[in-house]
Motif scaffolding. Structure first.
Motif, PDB file in Angstrom:
ATOM      1  N   UNK A 148       0.843  -1.194   0.000  1.00  0.00           N
ATOM      2  CA  UNK A 148       0.000   0.000   0.000  1.00  0.00           C
ATOM      3  C   UNK A 148       0.879   1.245   0.000  1.00  0.00           C
ATOM      4  N   UNK A 149       0.594   2.148  -0.938  1.00  0.00           N
ATOM      5  CA  UNK A 149       1.295   3.427  -1.055  1.00  0.00           C
ATOM      6  C   UNK A 149       0.244   4.525  -1.094  1.00  0.00           C
ATOM      7  N   UNK A 150       0.152   5.336  -0.044  1.00  0.00           N
ATOM      8  CA  UNK A 150      -0.892   6.366  -0.013  1.00  0.00           C
ATOM      9  C   UNK A 150      -0.757   7.416  -1.123  1.00  0.00           C
ATOM     10  N   UNK A 151       0.399   7.472  -1.790  1.00  0.00           N
ATOM     11  CA  UNK A 151       0.587   8.432  -2.881  1.00  0.00           C
ATOM     12  C   UNK A 151      -0.171   8.008  -4.139  1.00  0.00           C
ATOM     13  N   UNK A 152      -0.378   6.684  -4.307  1.00  0.00           N
ATOM     14  CA  UNK A 152      -1.035   6.206  -5.528  1.00  0.00           C
ATOM     15  C   UNK A 152      -2.270   5.347  -5.250  1.00  0.00           C
ATOM     16  N   UNK A 153      -2.500   5.000  -3.971  1.00  0.00           N
ATOM     17  CA  UNK A 153      -3.663   4.174  -3.618  1.00  0.00           C
ATOM     18  C   UNK A 153      -4.590   4.943  -2.688  1.00  0.00           C
ATOM     19  N   UNK A 154      -5.867   4.698  -2.868  1.00  0.00           N
ATOM     20  CA  UNK A 154      -6.885   5.277  -1.997  1.00  0.00           C
ATOM     21  C   UNK A 154      -7.567   4.104  -1.298  1.00  0.00           C
ATOM     22  N   UNK A 155      -7.206   3.870  -0.037  1.00  0.00           N
ATOM     23  CA  UNK A 155      -7.758   2.729   0.698  1.00  0.00           C
ATOM     24  C   UNK A 155      -9.163   3.074   1.187  1.00  0.00           C
ATOM     25  N   UNK A 156     -10.121   2.248   0.792  1.00  0.00           N
ATOM     26  CA  UNK A 156     -11.495   2.489   1.239  1.00  0.00           C
ATOM     27  C   UNK A 156     -11.948   1.435   2.247  1.00  0.00           C
ATOM     28  N   UNK A 157     -11.129   0.387   2.417  1.00  0.00           N
ATOM     29  CA  UNK A 157     -11.459  -0.608   3.440  1.00  0.00           C
ATOM     30  C   UNK A 157     -10.231  -1.430   3.781  1.00  0.00           C
ATOM     31  N   UNK A 158     -10.358  -2.138   4.915  1.00  0.00           N
ATOM     32  CA  UNK A 158      -9.330  -3.088   5.333  1.00  0.00           C
ATOM     33  C   UNK A 158      -9.986  -4.452   5.427  1.00  0.00           C
ATOM     34  N   UNK A 159      -9.271  -5.459   4.979  1.00  0.00           N
ATOM     35  CA  UNK A 159      -9.837  -6.811   4.994  1.00  0.00           C
ATOM     36  C   UNK A 159      -8.797  -7.781   5.530  1.00  0.00           C
ATOM     37  N   UNK A 176      -6.233   2.651 -10.906  1.00  0.00           N
ATOM     38  CA  UNK A 176      -5.612   3.967 -10.903  1.00  0.00           C
ATOM     39  C   UNK A 176      -4.735   4.126 -12.132  1.00  0.00           C
ATOM     40  N   UNK A 177      -4.559   5.365 -12.558  1.00  0.00           N
ATOM     41  CA  UNK A 177      -3.751   5.631 -13.759  1.00  0.00           C
ATOM     42  C   UNK A 177      -2.849   6.829 -13.516  1.00  0.00           C
ATOM     43  N   UNK A 178      -1.697   6.793 -14.211  1.00  0.00           N
ATOM     44  CA  UNK A 178      -0.771   7.928 -14.152  1.00  0.00           C
ATOM     45  C   UNK A 178      -0.268   8.235 -15.548  1.00  0.00           C
ATOM     46  N   UNK A 179       0.077   9.473 -15.747  1.00  0.00           N
ATOM     47  CA  UNK A 179       0.625   9.951 -17.020  1.00  0.00           C
ATOM     48  C   UNK A 179       2.053  10.384 -16.747  1.00  0.00           C
ATOM     49  N   UNK A 180       3.008   9.548 -17.127  1.00  0.00           N
ATOM     50  CA  UNK A 180       4.401   9.810 -16.779  1.00  0.00           C
ATOM     51  C   UNK A 180       4.544   9.698 -15.276  1.00  0.00           C
ATOM     52  N   UNK A 181       4.993  10.752 -14.631  1.00  0.00           N
ATOM     53  CA  UNK A 181       5.122  10.773 -13.167  1.00  0.00           C
ATOM     54  C   UNK A 181       3.892  11.366 -12.490  1.00  0.00           C
ATOM     55  N   UNK A 182       2.994  11.906 -13.263  1.00  0.00           N
ATOM     56  CA  UNK A 182       1.821  12.590 -12.712  1.00  0.00           C
ATOM     57  C   UNK A 182       0.671  11.601 -12.505  1.00  0.00           C
ATOM     58  N   UNK A 183       0.147  11.556 -11.301  1.00  0.00           N
ATOM     59  CA  UNK A 183      -0.981  10.692 -10.981  1.00  0.00           C
ATOM     60  C   UNK A 183      -2.262  11.354 -11.482  1.00  0.00           C
ATOM     61  N   UNK A 184      -2.993  10.616 -12.322  1.00  0.00           N
ATOM     62  CA  UNK A 184      -4.259  11.150 -12.845  1.00  0.00           C
ATOM     63  C   UNK A 184      -5.403  10.763 -11.913  1.00  0.00           C
ATOM     64  N   UNK A 185      -5.395   9.485 -11.492  1.00  0.00           N
ATOM     65  CA  UNK A 185      -6.440   9.003 -10.609  1.00  0.00           C
ATOM     66  C   UNK A 185      -5.844   7.906  -9.725  1.00  0.00           C
ATOM     67  N   UNK A 186      -6.011   8.022  -8.398  1.00  0.00           N
ATOM     68  CA  UNK A 186      -5.487   6.956  -7.533  1.00  0.00           C
ATOM     69  C   UNK A 186      -6.384   5.720  -7.628  1.00  0.00           C
ATOM     70  N   UNK A 187      -5.813   4.568  -7.341  1.00  0.00           N
ATOM     71  CA  UNK A 187      -6.578   3.327  -7.357  1.00  0.00           C
ATOM     72  C   UNK A 187      -7.357   3.196  -6.054  1.00  0.00           C
ATOM     73  N   UNK A 188      -8.650   2.821  -6.160  1.00  0.00           N
ATOM     74  CA  UNK A 188      -9.458   2.576  -4.967  1.00  0.00           C
ATOM     75  C   UNK A 188      -9.261   1.106  -4.591  1.00  0.00           C
ATOM     76  N   UNK A 189      -8.746   0.882  -3.393  1.00  0.00           N
ATOM     77  CA  UNK A 189      -8.323  -0.483  -3.020  1.00  0.00           C
ATOM     78  C   UNK A 189      -8.767  -0.826  -1.599  1.00  0.00           C
TER      79      UNK A 189
END
Length: 193
Positions: A148-159, A176-189
């Protein structure tokens, strides 16, 4: 008579010598030489002063040129950087608008369908869309099984999970998607505990 002639000749020579003597004295006059030396020195000093003034003006003009060149170079670099950032921001904004369509296509391809031709057509369109995004430099954020990396992941639950280690992503709800080094949308995980 010859003596008188010799005397007359000698007198004439002496008179000629006297006439020439003042001319010699004038040319060898120390005051005239001093005036000539002063004039030459003054002319030299004036020329040296003008030369020094020209050198100063050249140095000043050269300094102005170097500063102007540096300012122009900085301006060129700054505008080039701004253009690249503007292009990147515009691309990211466009991709951000396309991502919900991509998600919908992915869900429709994964769903059950009885018409195989329809499913293959949807899959072809989905792959074309993925290729376009790949050509733009859009990459999927690594999620499932990654730490888990809070810079690229958006944690919505723990299991609780036996398949994944603690603090690793065990489920992905939205990619989640990124364009080069820029994060466009974090992954919901979901994160394993």
């Amino acid at each position: 008579m010859e003596e008188n002639r010799d005397i007359d000749t000698a007198a004439e020579n002496a008179a000629e010598a006297e006439e020439e003597a003042p001319d010699i004295e004038m040319t060898e006059n120390p005051e005239a030489e001093t005036d000539d030396d002063d004039a030459a020195a003054s002319e030299y000093n004036d020329t040296a002063s003008q030369y020094s003034d020209l050198e100063d003006a050249l140095a000043e003009a050269n300094e102005k040129y170097v500063r102007l060149f540096a300012e122009y170079d900085n301006y060129r670099k700054r505008t080039s950087k701004e253009k690249i950032e503007t292009y990147g921001n515009a691309t990211a904004k466009c991709v951000e608008g396309i991502l919900p369509v991509m998600d919908s296509f992915e869900r429709s391809v994964e769903s059950e369908c009885t018409d195989e031709n329809y499913k293959n057509g949807m899959l072809m369109i989905f792959n074309q869309l993925k290729d376009v995004l790949t050509k733009l430099g859009v990459e999927e954020v690594e999620s499932l099984g990654a730490e888990f990396d809070p810079k690229v992941h958006n944690a919505i639950s723990q299991q609780e999970s036996t398949d994944y280690e603690s603090n690793h992503v065990c489920a992905v709800y939205q990619k989640g998607y990124k364009l080069g080094d820029k994060l466009i949308r974090p992954a919901m995980v979901a994160v394993a505990i």
